[in-house]
Design a protein around this motif. Sequence first.
Motif, mmCIF file in Angstrom:
data_model
loop_
_atom_site.group_PDB
_atom_site.id
_atom_site.type_symbol
_atom_site.label_atom_id
_atom_site.label_comp_id
_atom_site.label_asym_id
_atom_site.label_seq_id
_atom_site.Cartn_x
_atom_site.Cartn_y
_atom_site.Cartn_z
ATOM 1 N N ARG A 15 0.859 -1.187 0.000
ATOM 2 C CA ARG A 15 0.000 0.000 0.000
ATOM 3 C C ARG A 15 0.893 1.235 0.000
ATOM 4 N NH1 ARG A 15 -2.852 -2.444 4.730
ATOM 5 N NH2 ARG A 15 -1.848 -0.748 5.820
ATOM 6 N N ASP A 16 0.533 2.212 -0.806
ATOM 7 C CA ASP A 16 1.300 3.446 -0.867
ATOM 8 C C ASP A 16 1.271 4.162 0.470
ATOM 9 O OD1 ASP A 16 1.931 3.052 -3.530
ATOM 10 O OD2 ASP A 16 0.267 4.274 -4.257
ATOM 11 N N TRP A 17 2.388 4.807 0.798
ATOM 12 C CA TRP A 17 2.448 5.617 2.008
ATOM 13 C C TRP A 17 1.545 6.825 1.864
ATOM 14 C CZ3 TRP A 17 8.418 6.177 2.851
ATOM 15 C CH2 TRP A 17 8.938 4.969 3.308
ATOM 16 N N ARG A 18 1.174 7.391 2.986
ATOM 17 C CA ARG A 18 0.328 8.591 2.996
ATOM 18 C C ARG A 18 1.007 9.766 2.290
ATOM 19 N NH1 ARG A 18 -2.933 8.738 8.646
ATOM 20 N NH2 ARG A 18 -3.499 6.553 8.662
ATOM 21 N N ASN A 19 2.344 9.841 2.351
ATOM 22 C CA ASN A 19 3.057 10.956 1.720
ATOM 23 C C ASN A 19 3.496 10.640 0.297
ATOM 24 O OD1 ASN A 19 5.293 9.307 1.924
ATOM 25 N ND2 ASN A 19 6.437 10.643 3.289
ATOM 26 N N GLY A 20 3.197 9.428 -0.202
ATOM 27 C CA GLY A 20 3.532 9.056 -1.569
ATOM 28 C C GLY A 20 4.983 8.693 -1.796
ATOM 29 N N GLY B 286 12.263 12.075 1.241
ATOM 30 C CA GLY B 286 11.244 12.976 1.755
ATOM 31 C C GLY B 286 11.016 12.780 3.238
ATOM 32 N N SER B 287 10.105 13.564 3.768
ATOM 33 C CA SER B 287 9.781 13.523 5.192
ATOM 34 C C SER B 287 8.779 12.424 5.489
ATOM 35 C CB SER B 287 9.175 14.857 5.625
ATOM 36 O OG SER B 287 10.083 15.899 5.423
ATOM 37 N N PHE B 288 8.839 11.919 6.736
ATOM 38 C CA PHE B 288 7.798 10.998 7.190
ATOM 39 C C PHE B 288 6.481 11.744 7.242
ATOM 40 C CE2 PHE B 288 11.272 8.485 9.049
ATOM 41 C CZ PHE B 288 10.856 7.216 8.696
ATOM 42 N N SER B 289 5.426 11.057 6.898
ATOM 43 C CA SER B 289 4.110 11.660 7.039
ATOM 44 C C SER B 289 3.758 11.771 8.518
ATOM 45 C CB SER B 289 3.049 10.840 6.303
ATOM 46 O OG SER B 289 3.036 9.517 6.779
ATOM 47 N N THR B 290 2.918 12.723 8.843
ATOM 48 C CA THR B 290 2.462 12.898 10.215
ATOM 49 C C THR B 290 1.443 11.825 10.537
ATOM 50 O OG1 THR B 290 2.782 15.261 10.025
ATOM 51 C CG2 THR B 290 1.371 14.516 11.804
#
Length: 87
Positions: free
Chosen positions: A19-24, A56-60
């Motif tokens: 599944r794709d991460w929340r931040n893509g 990139g940054s980790f999603s919150t």
Amino acid sequence: CHHGVSDFRKLSAGSRAPRDWRNGGGATNVIAVLPDEADDDNFLWRASIATIAVEGSFSTWPGIDRALVLLRGQITLLIGGRERQLE
């Protein structure tokens, strides 16, 4: 609410779709989750194998503590303004 070791769900390789991460920036495969019926919004804990696609940054994710274990390759993390290299 009390949960024992037998209350978690181990997902077989055939049932694990990435599944794709929340931040893509990557994708994750959940390999175990507690409680058994939990999804992304209501798990107590889970173990996942992730692939990082882009920097990139980790999603919150409020209320979630993350622990990372590098399985392959290397990664540089920025933690508290300092770079940390994992190999």
